[in-house]
Design an enzyme around this catalytic site. Structure first.
Site, PDB file in Angstrom:
ATOM      1  N   LYS A 299       0.823  -1.212   0.000  1.00 20.06           N
ATOM      2  CA  LYS A 299       0.000   0.000   0.000  1.00 20.06           C
ATOM      3  C   LYS A 299       0.848   1.249   0.000  1.00 20.06           C
ATOM      4  CE  LYS A 299      -4.317  -1.689   1.777  1.00 20.06           C
ATOM      5  NZ  LYS A 299      -5.330  -1.662   2.828  1.00 20.06           N
TER       6      LYS A 299
ATOM      7  N   LYS B  41      -5.873 -11.082  -5.142  1.00 19.94           N
ATOM      8  CA  LYS B  41      -6.901 -11.215  -4.109  1.00 19.94           C
ATOM      9  C   LYS B  41      -8.126 -10.380  -4.470  1.00 19.94           C
ATOM     10  CE  LYS B  41      -6.852  -8.790  -0.285  1.00 19.94           C
ATOM     11  NZ  LYS B  41      -6.545  -8.159   1.003  1.00 19.94           N
TER      12      LYS B  41
ATOM     13  N   LYS C 290     -11.509  -4.979  -1.481  1.00 22.83           N
ATOM     14  CA  LYS C 290     -12.494  -3.897  -1.567  1.00 22.83           C
ATOM     15  C   LYS C 290     -12.028  -2.840  -2.549  1.00 22.83           C
ATOM     16  CE  LYS C 290     -14.166  -4.014   3.210  1.00 22.83           C
ATOM     17  NZ  LYS C 290     -13.682  -3.552   4.522  1.00 22.83           N
TER      18      LYS C 290
HETATM   19  P1  AMP Z   1     -10.712  -5.784   5.581  1.00 22.93           P
HETATM   20  O1  AMP Z   1     -11.850  -5.420   4.716  1.00 22.93           O
HETATM   21  O2  AMP Z   1      -9.378  -5.649   4.923  1.00 22.93           O
HETATM   22  O3  AMP Z   1     -10.786  -5.116   6.921  1.00 22.93           O
HETATM   23  O4  AMP Z   1     -10.880  -7.342   5.871  1.00 22.93           O
HETATM   24  C1  AMP Z   1     -11.822  -7.899   6.768  1.00 22.93           C
HETATM   25  C2  AMP Z   1     -11.646  -9.401   6.835  1.00 22.93           C
HETATM   26  O5  AMP Z   1     -11.939  -9.983   5.565  1.00 22.93           O
HETATM   27  C3  AMP Z   1     -10.220  -9.821   7.200  1.00 22.93           C
HETATM   28  O6  AMP Z   1     -10.255 -10.875   8.127  1.00 22.93           O
HETATM   29  C4  AMP Z   1      -9.638 -10.252   5.878  1.00 22.93           C
HETATM   30  O7  AMP Z   1      -8.626 -11.221   6.036  1.00 22.93           O
HETATM   31  C5  AMP Z   1     -10.870 -10.845   5.202  1.00 22.93           C
HETATM   32  N1  AMP Z   1     -10.728 -10.813   3.731  1.00 22.93           N
HETATM   33  C6  AMP Z   1     -10.597  -9.714   2.942  1.00 22.93           C
HETATM   34  N2  AMP Z   1     -10.478 -10.066   1.632  1.00 22.93           N
HETATM   35  C7  AMP Z   1     -10.533 -11.432   1.621  1.00 22.93           C
HETATM   36  C8  AMP Z   1     -10.462 -12.408   0.563  1.00 22.93           C
HETATM   37  N3  AMP Z   1     -10.310 -12.045  -0.715  1.00 22.93           N
HETATM   38  N4  AMP Z   1     -10.567 -13.726   0.905  1.00 22.93           N
HETATM   39  C9  AMP Z   1     -10.733 -14.107   2.186  1.00 22.93           C
HETATM   40  N5  AMP Z   1     -10.795 -13.233   3.226  1.00 22.93           N
HETATM   41  C10 AMP Z   1     -10.694 -11.917   2.950  1.00 22.93           C
END
Ligand code: AMP
Ligand code: TRP
Length: 330
Positions: free
Chosen positions: A110, A191, A194
């Site tokens: 990032k 991956k 968002k």
């Molecule tokens: P974040 O939106 O980055 O705060 O992520 C929230 C949760 O979603 C975290 O536990 C991440 O590891 C999980 N997460 C985000 N993207 C993915 C993905 N593509 N596959 C599996 N878990 C994900």
């Protein structure tokens, strides 16, 4: 058993968040004392719009309830409502290594893209360690991308415990067996995130059914036609994982059912399964999101519970680190 996890109020939640996040939160809320945190303080580590942060915090809170958390039983709250998080982060930065923080993949990825890199992005994993350690969490449900940050939180806990006194539980990551890393439908090497991944390859929790079906129909697949998980079939492997997440069937069951069906048929079936999964969630979400008064009431309830749970650990941190504590009323 104590459970803690956090999720950022940035961007619209994706099917990846559902797989590594939401569905695991709901499953672990049954295992013990569970606390889930909307990590708004983490959201300011990259450039952002204040009005967005405001609405997305309420969006995410609604989504956490719509996917099945019970805010009356489980603690669900916003990080900035509990000042212990910012305080713990500063105290723990005394035992977090500068070199180790600089080696974090997320910081390099990032930070590398930006002209201006906020120091908050560098300190991000220390704040996250504080989140977890304040609640003495035994397990932390997360996706695979958070593995390195969780390891760092464990290191910080161990270093603090050996330097100042054994006050922290050393937490364990809790990863789903299938779907710990959902990939973009357009690029199975990236991956599903968002932000950053292509819109067509990213399934959002609130996407309309026809948009979801279209994204699956146009999903990138591999050569061959057999529906089977394999290293040289990253596109199909990802779709099998998604099917497993959406239906609860194991990858082996899915291979047995669709092995000979052909990619085209399988892609339509996965799209339909995801629509069936997300439709009821979307309906609940729309209803919850329309009542801000109720959301604010429930957030206040969560903050009260989180303050009460975290306060004793923060107090012990100050005491073991040698701070003179102010007398009541001083
Ligand atoms: P974040 O939106 O980055 O705060 O992520 C929230 C949760 O979603 C975290 O536990 C991440 O590891 C999980 N997460 C985000 N993207 C993915 C993905 N593509 N596959 C599996 N878990 C994900
Ligand atoms: N860094 C996590 C993510 O990007 C969010 C997070 C912040 C978190 N604090 C946490 C996750 C504590 C688990 C526990 O997804």
């Amino acid at each position: 058993m104590r459970i803690f996890s956090g999720i950022k109020p940035t961007g619209d939640s994706t099917l990846g968040n559902y797989s590594g996040g939401f569905r695991q939160y709901v499953a672990t809320q049954e295992l013990g004392d569970a606390t889930f945190c909307i990590v708004d303080l983490h959201a300011i580590t990259v450039p952002y719009d204040p009005a967005d942060l405001h609405s997305r915090t309420l969006d995410l809170f609604s989504m956490l309830i719509a996917t099945g958390l019970d805010p009356e039983r489980t603690t669900v709250f916003a990080q900035s409502h509990v000042t212990a998080h910012a305080e713990a982060s500063w105290l723990l930065s005394a035992v977090a290594g500068y070199g180790q923080l600089g080696r974090m993949t997320q910081f390099k990825e990032k930070g590398g893209e930006q002209e201006f890199v906020a120091s908050a992005l560098f300190n991000y994993p220390v704040l996250m360690a504080g989140d977890i350690l304040l609640y003495q969490a035994d397990i932390v449900p997360i996706g695979d991308d958070q593995r390195q940050h969780l390891e760092l939180a464990r290191d910080i806990a161990e270093r603090f415990n050996s330097r100042f006194g054994e006050i922290f539980t050393v937490p364990n990551g809790f990863y789903p067996e299938v779907g710990a890393r959902i990939m973009s439908l357009q690029d199975p090497a990236a991956k599903m995130g968002k932000t950053g991944s292509s819109e067509q390859g990213t399934v959002r929790m609130l996407d309309a059914p026809d948009a979801i079906l279209k994204k699956f129909k146009t999903a990138v697949t591999d050569s061959g036609r057999e529906v089977r998980k394999a290293d040289d079939k990253p596109g199909i492997s990802n779709l099998i994982d998604i099917m497993s997440v959406a239906t609860g069937s194991t990858p082996a069951q899915i291979e047995a059912e669709y092995g000979d069906a052909g990619y085209g048929t399988f892609k339509v079936a996965v799209g339909e399964a995801v629509v069936a999964l997300l439709e009821p969630i979307r309906e609940r979400y729309v209803e919850l999101r329309s009542d801000e008064g109720e959301l604010l009431r429930l957030l206040a309830l969560g903050a009260d519970k989180a303050r009460a749970t975290s306060a004793p650990t923060l107090e012990r941190m100050y005491e073991t680190m040698g701070f003179v504590r102010a007398r009541d009323g001083a």
